[in-house]
Design an enzyme around this catalytic site. Structure first.
Site: not given
Ligand SMILES: *Cc1c(COP(=O)(O)O)cnc(C)c1O
Length: 441
Positions: A147, A242, A274
């Protein structure tokens, strides 16, 4: 403790929320679709604890889906943010916290330069545009189960909420947008070699989670990321790692700290989010200077944001990273390891076949199998239906887990003895509930 099973204030907020927003949530993973019931509305957090609007306290194992590396309301972060807010919340000019945050990121990771943005989605979307602009090519390679945010071209066979909700394709994304996306099975060198053999001169970039955590935790096989770095370089494509989830969590840099730093390679571009926002909307992408110099205003590839590098968000991120020192990582890793032991013991005692997989302090449990899970097909083959009763038993006992079997469990550096004993006490009954579970008819 108090009766967690009764949550009238959450129920009533959820009813109101559903009337004014789709599904009653602002991000699908927050809904309890995969586990049933109404989501719990949280009112406050402190260290490893969350308090809901009905006054129940939970040990938090979601950590806002990754950002809360230090736990909630960390004093150093609160002090820095309070001072920043008092100075004004947005100027639309450059400001010093964004320079300091960029310096901190450059100091910790293999990037030469970074551009700050507001979400992980924006970071991966922009990194892909930059890779296409730099190479003059269109095709993008990604892995199923990874994702990268809700970027149109990357939603094909994505993990996280897309797999939790069983959304097969992606309505709203035109076919021509995904026509340039090549989706491959994770950890599969032969598939990568075949894709590059066929399309190598058209591939702008390969994007992967540094260690996938959005289909449950599926770590790269030894040498897999180095192989990706080499094959992309050989074909003139960029390697985008990522690290939105793993960055500043798995090590002080991210997952790169356990493979690239040791093996002597670096991705061309990396994305972060994050943890680096300290609970505020801040994210980044960065990498090789010659690539980053293609970005406007230095170069022709356009990218912009009204709130990019926002002084409050960057102050929160900077305070978080500065407090994330070796001692914090040692506490985090120790708490996670202790918890992993508690989980496997409880599940084994209840006779639940399971496979616990980890990437540093990130881990997740695959249900009903003890074979290694190396890709999305393996993750989907698990007995995910064992998770709902387990989840609800834990919730009732005051432990807040991700409401999906396909998400990883996030521990923080603040998870202390008291928090871990609450989890230990909750586990045996939850493990028995998982053992007694039956698949939906
Ligand atoms: C969470 C996540 C994203 C998206 O970040 P948002 O801030 O939710 O847009 C991208 N990539 C990975 C690996 C993630 O875990």
């Amino acid at each position: 403790m108090d009766d967690v099973t009764s949550t009238p204030a959450s129920q009533s907020l959820f009813d109101r929320a559903r009337a004014v927003s789709p599904g009653g949530v602002n991000s699908p993973v927050r809904a309890f679709r995969a586990v049933g019931g109404a989501p719990v509305f949280m009112a406050a957090g402190s260290g490893p604890w969350l308090t809901d609007v009905d006054g129940h306290r939970y040990v938090d194992l979601v950590g806002s889906w990754g950002p809360m590396l230090l736990g909630h309301a960390h004093p150093a972060v609160l002090d820095a943010v309070t001072a920043a807010v008092a100075r004004g919340t947005s100027f639309g000019t450059p400001s010093s916290p964004e320079v300091e945050l960029a310096e901190e990121i450059v100091g910790r990771t293999p990037v030469d330069q970074v551009r700050l943005v507001s979400s992980g989605t924006e970071a991966t979307m922009s990194a892909i545009r930059l890779a296409r602009g730099f190479t003059g090519r269109d095709r993008v390679v990604k892995f199923s189960g990874c994702y990268h945010g809700h970027v149109d071209s990357l939603l094909a066979e994505a993990g996280s909420g897309v797999v939790t909700l069983g959304i097969p394709g992606t309505p709203g994304v035109p076919a021509h947008v995904t026509a340039d996306t090549i989706v491959l099975p994770y950890n599969d060198r032969a598939a990568v070699e075949a894709a590059f053999a066929e399309h190598g001169d058209q591939i702008a970039c390969l994007v992967t989670e540094a260690a996938p955590g959005n289909m449950g935790v599926v770590p790269p096989k030894p040498g897999f990321n180095r192989f990706l770095s080499e094959i992309t370089a050989r074909h003139g494509a960029l390697f985008i790692s990522d690290e939105v989830m793993t960055g500043f969590r798995v090590t002080r840099s991210g997952h790169w700290g356990v493979d690239g730093a040791v093996e002597g390679w670096r991705p061309d571009l990396l994305t972060f989010g994050k943890v680096m926002g300290g609970g505020f909307p801040a994210a980044a992408f960065g990498g090789r200077e010659d690539v980053m110099q293609q970005l406007a205003p230095a170069g022709p590839v356009y990218q912009a944001g009204t709130l990019s590098g926002n002084p409050v968000a960057t102050t929160a991120g900077l305070a978080t990273l500065r407090a994330a020192d070796d001692a914090a990582y040692a506490r985090l890793d120790a708490a996670s390891e202790h918890l992993q032991g508690l989980v496997t013991t409880a599940l084994a005692e209840a006779g639940v076949a399971h496979r616990l997989q980890r990437a540093g302090s990130m881990f997740s449990v695959f249900w009903g199998t003890d074979a290694p899970v190396v890709d999305f097909a393996g993750a989907q083959a698990q007995e995910a239906w064992r998770y709902a009763p387990f989840f609800h038993a834990m919730l009732d006992a005051g432990v807040y887990l991700p409401p999906s079997a396909f998400e990883c469990w996030f521990v923080s550096a603040s998870h202390d003895e008291e928090a871990l004993s609450r989890i230990e006490a909750a586990l045996p009954a939850a493990a028995r509930a998982a053992a007694a579970a039956t698949p939906a008819p």
